[in-house]
Design a protein around this motif. Structure first.
Motif, PDB file in Angstrom:
ATOM      1  N   PRO A   1       0.815  -1.223   0.000  1.00 46.05           N
ATOM      2  CA  PRO A   1       0.000   0.000   0.000  1.00 46.05           C
ATOM      3  C   PRO A   1       0.844   1.266   0.000  1.00 46.05           C
ATOM      4  CG  PRO A   1      -0.015  -1.033   2.172  1.00 46.05           C
ATOM      5  CD  PRO A   1       0.690  -1.978   1.262  1.00 46.05           C
ATOM      6  N   ASP A   2       0.465   2.189  -0.874  1.00 39.91           N
ATOM      7  CA  ASP A   2       1.096   3.503  -0.963  1.00 39.91           C
ATOM      8  C   ASP A   2       0.104   4.558  -0.467  1.00 39.91           C
ATOM      9  OD1 ASP A   2       3.250   2.193  -2.400  1.00 39.91           O
ATOM     10  OD2 ASP A   2       1.932   2.237  -4.156  1.00 39.91           O
ATOM     11  N   LEU A   3       0.582   5.770  -0.250  1.00 32.33           N
ATOM     12  CA  LEU A   3      -0.253   6.869   0.220  1.00 32.33           C
ATOM     13  C   LEU A   3      -0.223   8.019  -0.765  1.00 32.33           C
ATOM     14  CD1 LEU A   3       0.763   6.988   3.997  1.00 32.33           C
ATOM     15  CD2 LEU A   3      -1.352   6.054   3.033  1.00 32.33           C
ATOM     16  N   VAL A   4      -1.380   8.662  -0.935  1.00 31.69           N
ATOM     17  CA  VAL A   4      -1.498   9.863  -1.757  1.00 31.69           C
ATOM     18  C   VAL A   4      -2.126  10.960  -0.912  1.00 31.69           C
ATOM     19  CG1 VAL A   4      -2.595  10.924  -3.753  1.00 31.69           C
ATOM     20  CG2 VAL A   4      -1.636   8.632  -3.932  1.00 31.69           C
ATOM     21  N   ILE A   5      -1.489  12.127  -0.894  1.00 32.70           N
ATOM     22  CA  ILE A   5      -1.962  13.243  -0.081  1.00 32.70           C
ATOM     23  C   ILE A   5      -2.106  14.478  -0.959  1.00 32.70           C
ATOM     24  CG2 ILE A   5      -1.481  14.727   1.897  1.00 32.70           C
ATOM     25  CD1 ILE A   5       0.358  11.442   1.603  1.00 32.70           C
ATOM     26  N   PRO A   6      -3.328  15.013  -1.145  1.00 34.41           N
ATOM     27  CA  PRO A   6      -3.486  16.281  -1.866  1.00 34.41           C
ATOM     28  C   PRO A   6      -2.979  17.445  -1.004  1.00 34.41           C
ATOM     29  CG  PRO A   6      -5.559  15.032  -1.740  1.00 34.41           C
ATOM     30  CD  PRO A   6      -4.623  14.425  -0.758  1.00 34.41           C
ATOM     31  N   ASN A   7      -2.134  18.267  -1.589  1.00 32.34           N
ATOM     32  CA  ASN A   7      -1.585  19.433  -0.886  1.00 32.34           C
ATOM     33  C   ASN A   7      -2.389  20.673  -1.268  1.00 32.34           C
ATOM     34  OD1 ASN A   7       0.658  17.918   0.233  1.00 32.34           O
ATOM     35  ND2 ASN A   7       1.499  17.915  -1.832  1.00 32.34           N
ATOM     36  N   PHE A   8      -3.130  21.209  -0.313  1.00 31.60           N
ATOM     37  CA  PHE A   8      -3.974  22.369  -0.585  1.00 31.60           C
ATOM     38  C   PHE A   8      -3.154  23.538  -1.093  1.00 31.60           C
ATOM     39  CE2 PHE A   8      -6.409  26.164   0.652  1.00 31.60           C
ATOM     40  CZ  PHE A   8      -7.625  25.875   0.067  1.00 31.60           C
ATOM     41  N   ARG A   9      -1.958  23.714  -0.526  1.00 36.54           N
ATOM     42  CA  ARG A   9      -1.032  24.737  -1.004  1.00 36.54           C
ATOM     43  C   ARG A   9       0.347  24.113  -1.151  1.00 36.54           C
ATOM     44  NH1 ARG A   9       0.591  29.032   1.369  1.00 36.54           N
ATOM     45  NH2 ARG A   9       0.344  28.354   3.521  1.00 36.54           N
ATOM     46  N   THR A  10       1.185  24.732  -1.944  1.00 33.25           N
ATOM     47  CA  THR A  10       2.591  24.355  -2.064  1.00 33.25           C
ATOM     48  C   THR A  10       3.442  25.614  -1.990  1.00 33.25           C
ATOM     49  OG1 THR A  10       2.346  24.375  -4.472  1.00 33.25           O
ATOM     50  CG2 THR A  10       2.218  22.229  -3.393  1.00 33.25           C
ATOM     51  N   ALA A  11       4.740  25.422  -1.884  1.00 28.87           N
ATOM     52  CA  ALA A  11       5.638  26.568  -1.737  1.00 28.87           C
ATOM     53  C   ALA A  11       5.634  27.463  -2.969  1.00 28.87           C
ATOM     54  CB  ALA A  11       7.049  26.081  -1.442  1.00 28.87           C
ATOM     55  N   VAL A  12       5.320  26.881  -4.122  1.00 30.60           N
ATOM     56  CA  VAL A  12       5.190  27.666  -5.348  1.00 30.60           C
ATOM     57  C   VAL A  12       3.724  27.681  -5.755  1.00 30.60           C
ATOM     58  CG1 VAL A  12       7.532  27.215  -6.114  1.00 30.60           C
ATOM     59  CG2 VAL A  12       5.718  25.635  -6.743  1.00 30.60           C
ATOM     60  N   GLU A  13       3.424  28.391  -6.812  1.00 25.15           N
ATOM     61  CA  GLU A  13       2.027  28.591  -7.219  1.00 25.15           C
ATOM     62  C   GLU A  13       1.342  27.292  -7.623  1.00 25.15           C
ATOM     63  OE1 GLU A  13      -1.513  30.647  -8.089  1.00 25.15           O
ATOM     64  OE2 GLU A  13       0.282  31.221  -6.974  1.00 25.15           O
ATOM     65  N   THR A  14       2.077  26.355  -8.210  1.00 20.02           N
ATOM     66  CA  THR A  14       1.483  25.123  -8.720  1.00 20.02           C
ATOM     67  C   THR A  14       1.164  24.171  -7.573  1.00 20.02           C
ATOM     68  OG1 THR A  14       2.741  25.328 -10.764  1.00 20.02           O
ATOM     69  CG2 THR A  14       1.797  23.179 -10.268  1.00 20.02           C
ATOM     70  N   GLN A  15      -0.106  23.757  -7.466  1.00 19.41           N
ATOM     71  CA  GLN A  15      -0.497  22.805  -6.432  1.00 19.41           C
ATOM     72  C   GLN A  15      -0.171  21.365  -6.869  1.00 19.41           C
ATOM     73  OE1 GLN A  15      -3.357  25.463  -6.749  1.00 19.41           O
ATOM     74  NE2 GLN A  15      -1.804  26.407  -5.463  1.00 19.41           N
ATOM     75  N   SER A  16      -0.208  20.436  -5.884  1.00 16.44           N
ATOM     76  CA  SER A  16       0.270  19.097  -6.174  1.00 16.44           C
ATOM     77  C   SER A  16      -0.376  18.060  -5.269  1.00 16.44           C
ATOM     78  CB  SER A  16       1.795  19.034  -5.984  1.00 16.44           C
ATOM     79  OG  SER A  16       2.120  19.194  -4.611  1.00 16.44           O
ATOM     80  N   VAL A  17      -0.109  16.799  -5.586  1.00 18.25           N
ATOM     81  CA  VAL A  17      -0.356  15.703  -4.661  1.00 18.25           C
ATOM     82  C   VAL A  17       0.989  15.038  -4.380  1.00 18.25           C
ATOM     83  CG1 VAL A  17      -2.726  15.282  -5.383  1.00 18.25           C
ATOM     84  CG2 VAL A  17      -0.866  14.068  -6.526  1.00 18.25           C
ATOM     85  N   THR A  18       1.161  14.562  -3.155  1.00 18.74           N
ATOM     86  CA  THR A  18       2.358  13.835  -2.762  1.00 18.74           C
ATOM     87  C   THR A  18       2.050  12.350  -2.720  1.00 18.74           C
ATOM     88  OG1 THR A  18       3.246  15.676  -1.459  1.00 18.74           O
ATOM     89  CG2 THR A  18       4.086  13.478  -0.956  1.00 18.74           C
ATOM     90  N   VAL A  19       2.862  11.549  -3.381  1.00 19.04           N
ATOM     91  CA  VAL A  19       2.734  10.092  -3.354  1.00 19.04           C
ATOM     92  C   VAL A  19       3.897   9.532  -2.547  1.00 19.04           C
ATOM     93  CG1 VAL A  19       2.626   7.977  -4.714  1.00 19.04           C
ATOM     94  CG2 VAL A  19       1.648  10.098  -5.627  1.00 19.04           C
ATOM     95  N   TYR A  20       3.566   8.763  -1.514  1.00 19.47           N
ATOM     96  CA  TYR A  20       4.590   8.067  -0.734  1.00 19.47           C
ATOM     97  C   TYR A  20       4.498   6.573  -1.033  1.00 19.47           C
ATOM     98  CZ  TYR A  20       6.878  11.404   2.372  1.00 19.47           C
ATOM     99  OH  TYR A  20       7.673  12.402   2.876  1.00 19.47           O
ATOM    100  N   VAL A  21       5.590   6.001  -1.507  1.00 14.38           N
ATOM    101  CA  VAL A  21       5.642   4.582  -1.855  1.00 14.38           C
ATOM    102  C   VAL A  21       5.840   3.763  -0.586  1.00 14.38           C
ATOM    103  CG1 VAL A  21       6.896   2.816  -3.139  1.00 14.38           C
ATOM    104  CG2 VAL A  21       6.548   5.095  -4.134  1.00 14.38           C
ATOM    105  N   GLY A  22       4.965   2.770  -0.378  1.00 15.66           N
ATOM    106  CA  GLY A  22       5.068   1.921   0.796  1.00 15.66           C
ATOM    107  C   GLY A  22       6.164   0.879   0.653  1.00 15.66           C
ATOM    108  N   VAL A  23       6.946   0.689   1.733  1.00 15.34           N
ATOM    109  CA  VAL A  23       8.027  -0.295   1.741  1.00 15.34           C
ATOM    110  C   VAL A  23       7.506  -1.669   2.151  1.00 15.34           C
ATOM    111  CG1 VAL A  23      10.280  -0.861   2.764  1.00 15.34           C
ATOM    112  CG2 VAL A  23       9.707   1.510   2.215  1.00 15.34           C
ATOM    113  N   GLY A  24       6.424  -1.689   2.956  1.00  9.16           N
ATOM    114  CA  GLY A  24       5.855  -2.942   3.419  1.00  9.16           C
ATOM    115  C   GLY A  24       6.202  -3.273   4.855  1.00  9.16           C
ATOM    116  N   ASP A  25       6.981  -2.400   5.506  1.00  7.52           N
ATOM    117  CA  ASP A  25       7.338  -2.610   6.903  1.00  7.52           C
ATOM    118  C   ASP A  25       6.825  -1.487   7.794  1.00  7.52           C
ATOM    119  OD1 ASP A  25       8.942  -0.540   6.098  1.00  7.52           O
ATOM    120  OD2 ASP A  25      10.846  -1.475   6.664  1.00  7.52           O
ATOM    121  N   GLY A  26       5.898  -0.701   7.280  1.00  2.47           N
ATOM    122  CA  GLY A  26       5.363   0.429   8.035  1.00  2.47           C
ATOM    123  C   GLY A  26       6.053   1.737   7.741  1.00  2.47           C
ATOM    124  N   THR A  27       7.055   1.706   6.886  1.00  4.41           N
ATOM    125  CA  THR A  27       7.735   2.933   6.481  1.00  4.41           C
ATOM    126  C   THR A  27       7.399   3.244   5.025  1.00  4.41           C
ATOM    127  OG1 THR A  27       9.766   1.811   5.789  1.00  4.41           O
ATOM    128  CG2 THR A  27       9.604   2.497   8.093  1.00  4.41           C
TER     129      THR A  27
END
Length: 243
Positions: A165-191
């Motif tokens: 399982p991986d995680l996806v987080i929509p970022n309401f704001r970002t440091a620059v004008e362009t907004q984004s989503v962050t994808v974190y790849v799951g390792v399978g050990d809780g990290t």
């Protein structure tokens, strides 16, 4: 809100977080199987409840509720009794090092030990807290991963086809004008890691995301999950196809 069969009668029920007269509750409505619901019953859910998920945390075959308490840096567990009632909440801290403001939750087995874990997205600190199931009806101390600014939603799914399982987080704001989503790849050990930032464009302000199969047959074992993101300021949705 969370939708599930909490009293095991074969009908879906609804649990909704609510603040009434300054008191945090979960408003619980039993489904009648015909599209209607019972009169709401309130269960205490500590201060400022926001996100809620339903999961059998302790393995007793009864669904429990876990609530994000946005103003107290906590999540609260309401253990289910299998009849549509819940025990008083037990709280777990996001952390005392800063004001984190958890607002949304997802549950999945992140460390592949056969028990459900939890991820909470923290709006104020721009992070995600991972709570691993301790096997005794609670959680170990959380770990945190940074994301963008003011995240308001979170989704879980296998987005790279490795079975974890991986995680996806929509970022309401970002440091620059362009907004984004962050994808974190799951390792399978809780990290999780590495992370990948996917830009959506300007004036989007994404607030929620949902995973699904939008261009592949879900029975295909090699099918990759896709993502749809809700953009508040853009009055739109962004569809991101898994690659």
């Amino acid at each position: 809100m969370a939708v599930a069969d909490f009293n095991e009668d074969g009908n879906d029920d609804v649990a909704v977080t609510a603040v009434m007269n300054g008191i945090g509750n979960v408003s619980f409505l039993l489904g009648d199987g015909a599209g209607g619901f019972s009169t709401p019953v309130l269960f205490p859910a500590e201060t400022s409840p926001s996100g809620v998920v339903a999961v059998d945390l302790d393995g007793d075959m009864n669904l429990d509720l876990i609530v994000a308490n946005s103003l107290t840096n906590e999540i609260s567990l309401l253990s289910g009794n299998g009849d549509g009632t819940f025990d008083p909440p037990v709280s777990f801290s996001i952390g005392t090092d800063a004001f984190h403001r958890p607002v949304a939750l997802v549950s999945e087995d992140f460390d592949e030990d056969g028990t459900p874990d939890l991820a909470a997205v923290n709006n104020e600190s721009g992070s995600v807290s991972i709570f691993l199931n301790d096997g005794a009806g609670g959680f170990a101390a959380p770990t945190r991963f940074p994301v963008g600014l003011e995240p308001q939603g979170i989704e879980v799914g296998d987005f790279n086809g490795d079975g974890k399982p991986d995680l996806v987080i929509p970022n309401f704001r970002t440091a620059v004008e362009t907004q984004s989503v962050t994808v974190y790849v799951g390792v399978g050990d809780g990290t999780f890691g590495p992370s990948l930032e996917i830009t959506l464009g300007t004036s989007k302000n994404p607030v929620a995301a949902a995973a699904g199969y939008f261009d592949d047959d879900p029975v295909d074992p090699n099918a990759l999950r896709d993502l749809v993101v809700v953009n508040r300021s853009g009055n739109s949705v962004s569809v991101l196809l898994g690659q």
